[in-house]
Design a protein around this motif. Structure first.
Motif, PDB file in Angstrom:
ATOM      1  N   THR A   1      24.408  36.913  58.686  1.00 42.58           N
ATOM      2  CA  THR A   1      25.208  36.048  57.930  1.00 42.58           C
ATOM      3  C   THR A   1      25.263  36.620  56.514  1.00 42.58           C
ATOM      4  O   THR A   1      24.668  37.553  56.140  1.00 42.58           O
ATOM      5  N   PRO A   2      26.325  36.190  55.753  1.00 45.47           N
ATOM      6  CA  PRO A   2      26.639  36.886  54.314  1.00 45.47           C
ATOM      7  C   PRO A   2      25.325  36.545  53.583  1.00 45.47           C
ATOM      8  O   PRO A   2      24.576  35.821  53.581  1.00 45.47           O
ATOM      9  N   SER A   3      25.034  37.605  52.522  1.00 47.01           N
ATOM     10  CA  SER A   3      24.059  37.536  51.807  1.00 47.01           C
ATOM     11  C   SER A   3      24.434  36.220  50.750  1.00 47.01           C
ATOM     12  O   SER A   3      23.463  35.668  50.444  1.00 47.01           O
ATOM     13  N   ASN A   4      25.601  36.395  50.348  1.00 47.76           N
ATOM     14  CA  ASN A   4      26.272  35.165  49.591  1.00 47.76           C
ATOM     15  C   ASN A   4      27.294  34.486  50.241  1.00 47.76           C
ATOM     16  O   ASN A   4      28.230  35.311  50.347  1.00 47.76           O
ATOM     17  N   LEU A   5      27.511  33.355  50.188  1.00 45.13           N
ATOM     18  CA  LEU A   5      28.957  32.425  50.408  1.00 45.13           C
ATOM     19  C   LEU A   5      29.091  31.752  49.309  1.00 45.13           C
ATOM     20  O   LEU A   5      28.115  30.887  48.925  1.00 45.13           O
ATOM     21  N   TRP A   6      30.086  31.606  48.841  1.00 42.22           N
ATOM     22  CA  TRP A   6      30.448  30.635  47.626  1.00 42.22           C
ATOM     23  C   TRP A   6      32.068  30.130  47.512  1.00 42.22           C
ATOM     24  O   TRP A   6      32.780  30.611  48.115  1.00 42.22           O
ATOM     25  N   ALA A   7      32.163  29.107  47.190  1.00 44.79           N
ATOM     26  CA  ALA A   7      33.348  28.366  46.930  1.00 44.79           C
ATOM     27  C   ALA A   7      34.056  29.232  45.891  1.00 44.79           C
ATOM     28  O   ALA A   7      33.440  29.712  44.673  1.00 44.79           O
ATOM     29  N   GLU A   8      35.282  29.464  46.165  1.00 45.66           N
ATOM     30  CA  GLU A   8      36.171  30.259  44.983  1.00 45.66           C
ATOM     31  C   GLU A   8      36.183  29.576  43.568  1.00 45.66           C
ATOM     32  O   GLU A   8      36.152  30.294  42.478  1.00 45.66           O
ATOM     33  N   ASP A   9      35.997  28.142  43.641  1.00 48.39           N
ATOM     34  CA  ASP A   9      35.765  27.344  42.241  1.00 48.39           C
ATOM     35  C   ASP A   9      34.552  27.577  41.697  1.00 48.39           C
ATOM     36  O   ASP A   9      34.079  26.696  40.598  1.00 48.39           O
ATOM     37  N   ARG A  10      33.807  28.009  42.246  1.00 51.07           N
ATOM     38  CA  ARG A  10      32.160  28.217  41.918  1.00 51.07           C
ATOM     39  C   ARG A  10      31.361  27.023  41.668  1.00 51.07           C
ATOM     40  O   ARG A  10      30.347  27.141  40.970  1.00 51.07           O
ATOM     41  N   SER A  11      31.828  25.994  42.572  1.00 51.42           N
ATOM     42  CA  SER A  11      30.886  24.834  42.486  1.00 51.42           C
ATOM     43  C   SER A  11      29.568  24.735  43.456  1.00 51.42           C
ATOM     44  O   SER A  11      28.820  24.023  42.937  1.00 51.42           O
ATOM     45  N   TRP A  12      29.491  25.842  44.188  1.00 52.64           N
ATOM     46  CA  TRP A  12      28.409  25.927  45.269  1.00 52.64           C
ATOM     47  C   TRP A  12      28.173  27.364  45.545  1.00 52.64           C
ATOM     48  O   TRP A  12      29.191  27.977  45.439  1.00 52.64           O
TER      49      TRP A  12
END
Length: 271
Positions: free
Chosen positions: A222-233
């Motif tokens: 699984t990815p090391s990081n996954l994040w919302a483009e708006d950087r909310s989480w």
């Protein structure tokens, strides 16, 4: 159940610009070699990676002891513990005694929560000041290693079931729902690459995030990081840890902590 073609999966998550990780580098104040670990945004919780227990257990034998007995056995290991096939224990009997990474270990293994193992061993679920990882459950290390009937958590990756449920929770609480634009970063330590200077990033929709588990161009992590483009989480699955951190709004974190399937905890010393 997982019928998305490899071609379609690859198309859902094309390569994105390495510079997309720039804000994470600043946020974590780190180079991201094992994953960019975010602070609370403004809240955070940790998903404890799944463990499993064998239905024949508990066994009075560790993985290391069973491995030695297997290598010395003239019967192919089938009589070491009656009814236990070595194929249920080993990913590669000739080489290792570690369970396979990420997938459920088999039909005779059932979910074992960290809280259950903590009651069994007397260890805390999460020792104060430490992150969930190889130093967790010190009594097992003192006893010679993990008992044979317990398949420990995957290091550096979520099991498929937890990844899928986590994506569902994120989707339920995202203002844009399944259309939320996301980015995924993969540490080079988990990939077949010698490229350490250029961050490996993909872009896609939250609706398609489950497909990352079977991405044909990634090495089954699984990815090391996954994040919302708006950087909310932001999610971080550190390469060296047995847990995944979710940093984001308090309602999202609370939903994670109260989910019946995910096992998650707050770690005040790693908030």
């Amino acid at each position: 159940m997982y019928e998305t073609s490899t071609t379609a999966t690859a198309g859902l998550w094309p390569i994105a610009a390495p510079a997309e990780t720039g804000w994470l580098r600043e946020l974590a104040d780190d180079d991201g070699l094992t994953g960019f670990m975010p602070p609370a945004l403004p809240d955070a919780a940790w998903v404890l990676h799944r463990m499993h227990a064998h239905e024949l257990g508990p066994f009075d034998m560790t993985y290391a002891e069973y491995h030695r007995a297997f290598l010395n056995s003239k019967s192919g290991g089938h009589e070491i513990i009656p009814g236990l096939d070595p194929a249920e224990v080993f990913e590669d009997p000739a080489d290792t005694f570690a369970p396979s990474k990420g997938e459920h270990p088999g039909r005779r293994w059932h979910r074992l929560r960290w809280a259950e193992l903590a009651r069994r061993t007397g260890d805390p679920v999460a020792a104060e000041g430490l992150l969930p990882g190889h130093r967790s459950f010190p009594s097992l290390r003192a006893a010679g290693g993990w008992p044979l009937d317990v398949a420990g958590p995957s290091e550096g990756t979520l099991e498929r079931a937890d990844w899928d449920r986590l994506i569902e929770i994120l989707t339920e609480h995202a203002p844009q729902g399944p259309d939320t634009r996301c980015l995924a970063y993969y540490t080079p330590l988990g990939q077949s690459t010698e490229e350490f200077d250029t961050p490996h990033v993909r872009a896609g929709r939250l609706a398609d995030a489950k497909a990352l588990y079977d991405h044909p161009e990634e090495d089954h992590w699984t990815p090391s990081n996954l994040w919302a483009e708006d950087r909310s989480w932001v999610l971080c699955t550190d390469y060296d840890l047995w847990a995944t951190k979710l940093a984001g709004p308090s309602p999202l974190v609370e939903a994670l902590l109260h989910d019946r399937d995910i096992e998650a905890v707050r770690l005040p010393w790693a908030h």
